[in-house]
Design an enzyme around this catalytic site. Structure first.
Site, PDB file in Angstrom:
ATOM      1  CG  HIS A 105      37.429  45.862  39.745  1.00 56.33           C
ATOM      2  ND1 HIS A 105      37.394  45.548  38.402  1.00 56.33           N
ATOM      3  CD2 HIS A 105      38.332  45.016  40.304  1.00 56.33           C
ATOM      4  CE1 HIS A 105      38.238  44.570  38.157  1.00 56.33           C
ATOM      5  NE2 HIS A 105      38.822  44.222  39.304  1.00 56.33           N
ATOM      6  CB  CYS A 106      34.037  42.530  43.313  1.00 60.38           C
ATOM      7  SG  CYS A 106      34.034  41.392  44.714  1.00 60.38           S
ATOM      8  CB  VAL A 107      39.775  41.892  44.667  1.00 59.39           C
ATOM      9  CG1 VAL A 107      40.337  43.238  44.253  1.00 59.39           C
ATOM     10  CG2 VAL A 107      39.309  41.950  46.128  1.00 59.39           C
ATOM     11  CB  VAL A 152      38.935  37.911  39.171  1.00 58.93           C
ATOM     12  CG1 VAL A 152      40.259  38.327  38.543  1.00 58.93           C
ATOM     13  CG2 VAL A 152      39.206  36.954  40.313  1.00 58.93           C
ATOM     14  CG  ASN A 153      34.040  40.524  35.866  1.00 57.03           C
ATOM     15  OD1 ASN A 153      34.454  41.480  35.204  1.00 57.03           O
ATOM     16  ND2 ASN A 153      33.081  39.731  35.421  1.00 57.03           N
TER      17      ASN A 153
END
Length: 325
Positions: free
Chosen positions: A169-171, A174-175
């Site tokens: 999960h990559c901030v 945002v996904n």
């Protein structure tokens, strides 16, 4: 990201869920998106408006050089933004409600999945004990979603659902990064590295002049010099950090594994999904070479490559059969 399991002692620390405050992480992701757009805006101002844009009208070799820099800058910027928003807006791939693994019709009622459906009280089997076999890729069950999950699928605590071939999960986007947007994420890293490297090299002379304080070189106002200094440092930092992630993910693609699966692969020297570098690469980028460098797939690839949909993946025992296709 999948929650790590563990027992007592040191395992208790491993079991702590770093995504416990999921709402805060979603808010952080929105801030990171604004930060990305802000950095791009400042970079655009320094490179195009303050420096190389005006130089195009000066004539001579400088004008030609500035035109080439601006042409490359805008091309890479378009590809970067296209890849970035494709990663942000594309669903990484979720498991449909009531999805079930395919059942061998010849096995019929002898299949464990059939026993779960009809109930086998005498044997005492239940979905948690039957599906707890890690070697059986057809029989995986998510206790949080309370449903079956396909091979290579993992539960994301931030998104609150299972993601097909979840990588992480990559901030920044945002996904989640999963089966359906992993290629777009890799292209985002690729074009970010190229763009930040181009900006760093193109502003290097001004950065050197900033410290040498040569009146013959420095003609910009103090404000533009400060903006140039900040832009140079930011782009250099991103170029150096992104290249590490890019190299790591390229190695993962060539081994046909994800960030989450990397540990499992290290413990399993005969990784079942490793079909060779060429086929591993095609499982992410497709067969059509015209689409390799753009965040999209051809219709033919989507039709003939089930791996691009995230539910089915060929394994090593099928390698000989695949090479004959």
């Amino acid at each position: 990201m999948q929650k790590s399991g563990g027992g007592g002692g040191g395992g208790g620390l491993m079991a702590w869920n770093v995504f416990k405050f999921c709402t805060a992480l979603r808010a952080l992701g929105s801030i990171m998106m604004v930060l990305v757009i802000g950095i791009i805006g400042v970079t655009y101002y320094v490179v195009v408006i303050a420096d190389y844009g005006p130089a195009v009208f000066h004539g001579g070799l400088d004008a030609f050089t500035s035109f080439i820099v601006l042409l490359l800058f805008h091309y890479l910027l378009v590809m970067l933004l296209w890849s970035y928003f494709a990663t942000v807006l594309t669903d990484p791939g979720g498991v449909p409600p009531n999805w079930r693994p395919s059942i061998d019709e010849e096995r019929g009622e002898a299949d464990p999945l059939m026993r779960i459906e009809h109930g086998d009280a005498n044997s005492g089997l239940n979905q948690f004990t039957i599906l707890g076999k890690p070697d059986d890729q057809r029989m995986r069950f998510c206790r949080k979603c309370n449903q079956f999950k396909p091979p290579r699928c993992h539960h994301c605590s931030v998104c609150g659902r299972c993601i097909l071939k979840m990588d992480h999960h990559c901030v920044w986007v945002v996904n989640c990064v999963g089966a359906l947007n992993y290629k777009y994420f890799l292209l985002f890293l690729f074009y970010t590295f190229l763009e930040t490297t181009l900006v760093t090299l193109s502003l290097l002379r001004l950065f050197v002049a900033f410290f040498t304080d040569s009146d013959a070189e420095v003609t910009e106002t103090p404000g533009i010099l400060v903006a140039t200094f900040i832009t140079f440092v930011l782009n250099l930092s991103f170029a150096l950090s992104v290249v590490g992630f890019l190299i790591m993910h390229i190695s993962l693609v060539l081994a046909n594994t994800s960030t989450i699966e990397a540990y499992e692969k290290r413990t399993d020297p005969k990784w079942r999904y490793d079909l060779g570098r060429k086929k591993n690469f095609e499982q992410v980028f497709g067969i059509d070479k015209r689409y390799w460098l753009i965040p999209a797939y051809s219709e033919d690839d989507l039709k003939c490559m089930p791996a691009l949909k995230g539910f089915e993946y060929p394994t090593r025992p099928n390698l000989d059969e695949l090479q004959q296709l």
